[in-house]
Write an enzyme that holds these catalytic residues in place. Structure first.
Site, PDB file in Angstrom:
ATOM      1  N   SER A 183       0.850  -1.196   0.000  1.00 20.76           N
ATOM      2  CA  SER A 183       0.000   0.000   0.000  1.00 20.76           C
ATOM      3  C   SER A 183       0.892   1.255   0.000  1.00 20.76           C
ATOM      4  O   SER A 183       2.106   1.157   0.220  1.00 20.76           O
ATOM      5  CB  SER A 183      -0.890   0.005   1.248  1.00 20.76           C
ATOM      6  OG  SER A 183      -0.082   0.185   2.402  1.00 20.76           O
TER       7      SER A 183
ATOM      8  N   ASP B 292      -1.289  -1.770  -3.976  1.00 16.95           N
ATOM      9  CA  ASP B 292      -2.644  -1.806  -3.408  1.00 16.95           C
ATOM     10  C   ASP B 292      -3.165  -0.366  -3.283  1.00 16.95           C
ATOM     11  O   ASP B 292      -2.523   0.478  -2.661  1.00 16.95           O
ATOM     12  CB  ASP B 292      -2.540  -2.466  -2.020  1.00 16.95           C
ATOM     13  CG  ASP B 292      -3.890  -2.810  -1.422  1.00 16.95           C
ATOM     14  OD1 ASP B 292      -4.844  -3.035  -2.181  1.00 16.95           O
ATOM     15  OD2 ASP B 292      -3.966  -2.885  -0.176  1.00 16.95           O
TER      16      ASP B 292
ATOM     17  N   GLY C 166     -11.143  -6.052   1.446  1.00 18.69           N
ATOM     18  CA  GLY C 166     -11.740  -6.130   2.782  1.00 18.69           C
ATOM     19  C   GLY C 166     -12.188  -7.535   3.139  1.00 18.69           C
ATOM     20  O   GLY C 166     -13.271  -7.733   3.690  1.00 18.69           O
TER      21      GLY C 166
HETATM   22  P1  13P Z   1      -8.821  -6.325   5.202  1.00 19.28           P
HETATM   23  O1  13P Z   1      -8.750  -5.076   6.028  1.00 19.28           O
HETATM   24  O2  13P Z   1     -10.151  -6.985   5.328  1.00 19.28           O
HETATM   25  O3  13P Z   1      -7.708  -7.256   5.480  1.00 19.28           O
HETATM   26  O4  13P Z   1      -8.703  -5.884   3.666  1.00 19.28           O
HETATM   27  C1  13P Z   1      -7.449  -5.627   3.079  1.00 19.28           C
HETATM   28  C2  13P Z   1      -7.561  -5.012   1.739  1.00 19.28           C
HETATM   29  O5  13P Z   1      -8.600  -4.996   1.099  1.00 19.28           O
HETATM   30  C3  13P Z   1      -6.334  -4.427   1.176  1.00 19.28           C
HETATM   31  O6  13P Z   1      -6.576  -3.785  -0.039  1.00 19.28           O
HETATM   32  O1  G3H Z   2      -6.450  -1.256   1.883  1.00 16.49           O
HETATM   33  C1  G3H Z   2      -6.110  -1.340   3.044  1.00 16.49           C
HETATM   34  C2  G3H Z   2      -4.946  -2.135   3.448  1.00 16.49           C
HETATM   35  O2  G3H Z   2      -5.253  -2.816   4.642  1.00 16.49           O
HETATM   36  C3  G3H Z   2      -3.714  -1.303   3.576  1.00 16.49           C
HETATM   37  O3  G3H Z   2      -3.757  -0.527   4.718  1.00 16.49           O
HETATM   38  O4  G3H Z   2      -3.003   1.736   3.965  1.00 16.49           O
HETATM   39  O5  G3H Z   2      -2.886   1.055   6.382  1.00 16.49           O
HETATM   40  O6  G3H Z   2      -1.316   0.063   4.708  1.00 16.49           O
HETATM   41  P1  G3H Z   2      -2.684   0.666   4.951  1.00 16.49           P
HETATM   42 ZN    ZN Z   3      -8.395  -2.798  -0.265  1.00 11.89          ZN
END
Ligand code: 13P
Ligand code: G3H
Ligand code: ZN
Length: 316
Positions: A50, A83, A216
């Site tokens: 991310s 991500d 999610g």
């Molecule tokens: P969770 O918070 O359910 O693990 O989802 C992660 C996610 O969608 C990262 O893009």
């Molecule tokens: O999309 C959400 C992921 O859990 C990443 O979370 O932005 O805190 O790293 P983050």
């Molecule tokens: Zn996500």
């Protein structure tokens, strides 16, 4: 083998009714826990980063860690994925940094604007051999008893199946993250968990053969929730997506399932347990080690739920 994109993974996942686990990485122990699990289970893998992970650990450290994982596992296809890229520039940066897949998340923007930003990323990424995941709809829970929100309003946030064909045709994106009632984090539902599997089915009918992505998708496993709450944590109302709903979705068009919260909770639960049972402990290896082991076991379990254990070879 070098890093791969998701084309072959999604082709096989769709055809054979399973999904690839996309796990978020933020440091060495999390990455090792995940990679040790897929090495034992011989499962294809998406490691996702991310923007928060990039700024926490720095791209050069994360890339070096992932390069080691790739070198040490030549028999496993591994994809490095961005991500939730929020702008063209952040996606471009990741393409330039060697990612094999990027997500452009312009789902907050109006439909036409989402198409425009996504298409810009697709044009740049495809010209460099990188695949693109886009998002349509907004993540958020579907709750039976949300006061003041009608069923129609709840459905306004979900992906509209009538928009998907136009979106995919105009943008050329390779996969689509859909909003079906999941949300990020540990508090996904206030009442009984509910996913709009009918929306997945409707989208699949309109886009046969096209891979969908579920964000999610952590389940907030009881084992870790209980340990966290037992050892000084305060997450009594945490609730995730039931694993049987995930198994149902992966038999349909869902080919990628995103998991971050379950990794965080496994690590946190074990660290809390060590701190509580051995208060004199101050060697990080003594609490990060059990955390890494818990992540490995949890990911092995997830690979069974997703159905991708043993599928590494067919995805190469
Ligand atoms: P969770 O918070 O359910 O693990 O989802 C992660 C996610 O969608 C990262 O893009
Ligand atoms: O999309 C959400 C992921 O859990 C990443 O979370 O932005 O805190 O790293 P983050
Ligand atoms: Zn996500």
């Amino acid at each position: 083998m070098p890093l791969v994109d998701t084309k072959k993974m999604f082709e096989m996942a769709y055809k054979n009714g399973y999904a690839i686990g996309a796990f978020n990485v933020n440091n060495m122990e999390i990455t090792q826990g995940i990679v040790n699990a897929i090495a034992e289970e011989k499962a294809p893998l998406i490691l996702q980063i991310s923007r928060g992970a990039r700024s926490y650990a720095s791209m050069s450290y994360l890339k070096a860690i992932i390069n080691v994982a790739v070198e040490e596992n030549p028999d496993i296809p591994i994809c490095m994925h961005l991500d939730h890229g929020d702008t063209f520039e952040s996606c471009k940066q990741c393409v330039d940094d060697g990612f094999t897949s990027v997500m452009v998340d312009a789902s907050h923007a109006p439909f036409e604007e989402n198409i425009k930003i996504t298409k810009q990323v697709v044009d740049y990424a495809h010209a460099r051999g990188v695949v693109v995941e886009a998002e349509l709809g907004q993540l958020g829970g579907i709750e039976e008893d949300v006061v003041g929100v009608s069923a129609e309003d709840i459905h306004k946030h979900l992906t509209d199946p009538d928009q998907v064909v136009e979106f995919v045709e105009k943008t050329g994106c390779d996969s689509l993250a859909v909003a079906i009632g999941t949300s990020h984090g540990a508090y996904k539902f206030k009442t009984a968990p509910k996913l709009a599997i009918d929306v997945v089915q409707e989208i699949q009918e309109k886009l046969p053969g096209y891979p969908l992505v579920m964000h999610g998708s952590s389940s907030v496993l009881k084992e870790f929730k209980d340990l966290i709450n037992k050892y000084g944590g305060a997450m009594p109302d945490a609730m995730g997506v039931p694993e049987d709903a995930i198994s149902e979705a992966v038999k349909l068009a869902v080919c990628k399932v995103n998991i971050d919260t379950d990794l965080r909770m496994a690590l946190t639960a074990k660290i809390r347990e060590v701190f509580a049972s051995s208060p004199a402990e101050f060697d990080p290896r003594k609490y990060l080690g059990p955390g890494r082991e818990a992540i490995k076991d949890m990911v092995k379990h997830k690979l069974q739920i997703l159905g991708c254990a043993g599928k590494a070879t067919e995805c190469m």
